[in-house]
Write an enzyme that holds these catalytic residues in place. Structure first.
Site, mmCIF file in Angstrom:
data_model
loop_
_atom_site.group_PDB
_atom_site.id
_atom_site.type_symbol
_atom_site.label_atom_id
_atom_site.label_comp_id
_atom_site.label_asym_id
_atom_site.label_seq_id
_atom_site.Cartn_x
_atom_site.Cartn_y
_atom_site.Cartn_z
ATOM 1 N N GLU A 74 0.207 -0.102 -2.030
ATOM 2 C CA GLU A 74 1.453 -0.291 -1.271
ATOM 3 C C GLU A 74 2.264 -1.456 -1.835
ATOM 4 O OE1 GLU A 74 0.724 1.790 3.013
ATOM 5 O OE2 GLU A 74 0.383 -0.381 2.953
ATOM 6 N N GLU B 87 -1.479 8.224 2.117
ATOM 7 C CA GLU B 87 -1.924 7.723 3.412
ATOM 8 C C GLU B 87 -1.104 8.379 4.516
ATOM 9 O OE1 GLU B 87 -2.084 3.518 3.999
ATOM 10 O OE2 GLU B 87 -2.852 3.128 1.975
#
Length: 360
Positions: free
Chosen positions: A137, A252
């Site tokens: 991320e 995710e």
């Protein structure tokens, strides 16, 4: 076993997930996580005296063990290297303590050598990954402040885009050095938590391309409680496919099957999040989210929507399984097992495109 099938038959969690349609496992790797606590008292993990807040055991030894388990089940492995001793995400990208004094070329060398050594260790135990994720991320870079691309305090004490790209390149070079020794080409994923943010995605992927980074897959996070409507995810995925012609993976995603709580720690997903998401927090609502995101990814133009990973399906409320040592579990109502570890019917919704995974 703490886990059982929907019919109540005890079994290995990975096998139950595989039976439900999972064919990949995504494993996070931390450099040198703070040692786990040594005792559990009254269901609560107790830290060793003087231990820093932190914890978890996602070190290389744990990752090797989990990768071997996944391979034994016939599952493929996506290795998610955080380049941190703890969680790395858009708000936190802390350098490993072992690299705290490293800067510039020395830090890049550490990233390169560490990445190659991790892959060599996995190769040695027959648990080579099938894809490698460089950073987690990385909306504002990684290995802060050296590879930080943006800072809210405008301090200017950040490395900037070029420094971030240099660190990514070092990680990729570590993968390619291992590839050369093994006569293969492991797909490399770069990951942004911006499933519905085209401006972020364009800025970062344009940077990756301008810096001629050798990557293969764009990974995105999409949580309905954080990132907005599915229509925005679809629009972004479709546009990214047309703009970059790279495979895309929602690496995710998750949603709740209940608003009830399985332990003493408040759940992250509550009634307010349920209203924002637009799906009921029920088993049927959870299954619908899974089906909708899989359908959305599978419909990306050019067949470039390659799959979905569910994070974290097996995070049931048991002592010691919190975000950090000493914490409870605030995610158990978004697992794919009930609080006792019995598989939910929503697990079957994972039967979809070629790449469907569980992220741990």
């Amino acid at each position: 076993s703490r886990f059982s099938s929907a019919e109540g038959k005890p079994g290995d969690a990975l096998q139950i997930l595989k039976d439900g349609g999972v064919n990949w496992v995504r494993l996070r790797l931390w450099h040198t996580p703070v040692a786990a606590a040594d005792v559990v008292e009254d269901g609560r993990v107790v830290l060793k005296k003087g231990t820093a807040v932190g914890g978890g055991n996602n070190d290389l030894a744990t990752t090797m063990r989990l990768a071997r388990r996944a391979k034994a089940q016939g599952l493929k492995v996506l290795l998610d290297i955080h380049y941190s001793d703890f969680w790395a995400d858009p708000q936190t990208q802390t350098k490993p303590a072992a690299w705290a004094e490293l800067r510039g070329a020395a830090l890049q060398a550490a990233v390169r050598e560490y990445t190659a050594s991790v892959l060599e260790a996995l190769d040695a135990v027959g648990a080579s990954p099938d894809m490698v994720q460089i950073g987690n991320e990385t909306n504002a870079g990684m290995l802060w402040p050296d590879g930080q691309t943006w800072s809210a305090d405008k301090s200017g004490k950040i490395g900037g885009d070029a420094a971030f790209a240099a660190l990514l390149r070092a990680g990729i070079e570590g993968v390619r050095a291992n590839d050369a020794r093994n006569g293969r080409h492991l797909p490399v994923m770069l990951h942004l938590a911006g499933g519905t943010d085209p401006d972020l995605c364009h800025h970062m992927v344009d940077l990756f391309n301008a810096q001629h980074l050798d990557f293969d897959v764009i990974g995105l996070s999409w949580y309905p409680i954080y990132h907005g409507p599915l229509a925005a995810l679809k629009a972004n995925l479709d546009e990214l496919a047309q703009r970059y012609r790279k495979p895309l993976v929602v690496v995710e995603t998750a949603y709740g099957w209940t608003l009830r709580n399985g332990d003493a720690t408040p759940n992250l997903l509550d009634a307010e999040h349920e209203a924002k998401a637009g799906y009921p927090a029920t088993v049927a609502g959870q299954a619908q989210v899974i089906r909708d995101v899989i359908t959305t990814v599978a419909s990306v133009p050019g067949g470039l929507g390659r799959g979905v990973f569910y994070w974290e399906p097996a995070w049931i409320p048991v002592a010691g399984a919190g975000w950090r040592t000493g914490d409870g579990d605030n995610w158990e109502n978004q697992a794919l097992f009930d609080f006792q570890g019995r598989a939910l019917p929503s697990l079957q919704a994972l039967r979809g495109p070629a790449l469907v995974g569980t992220a741990r």
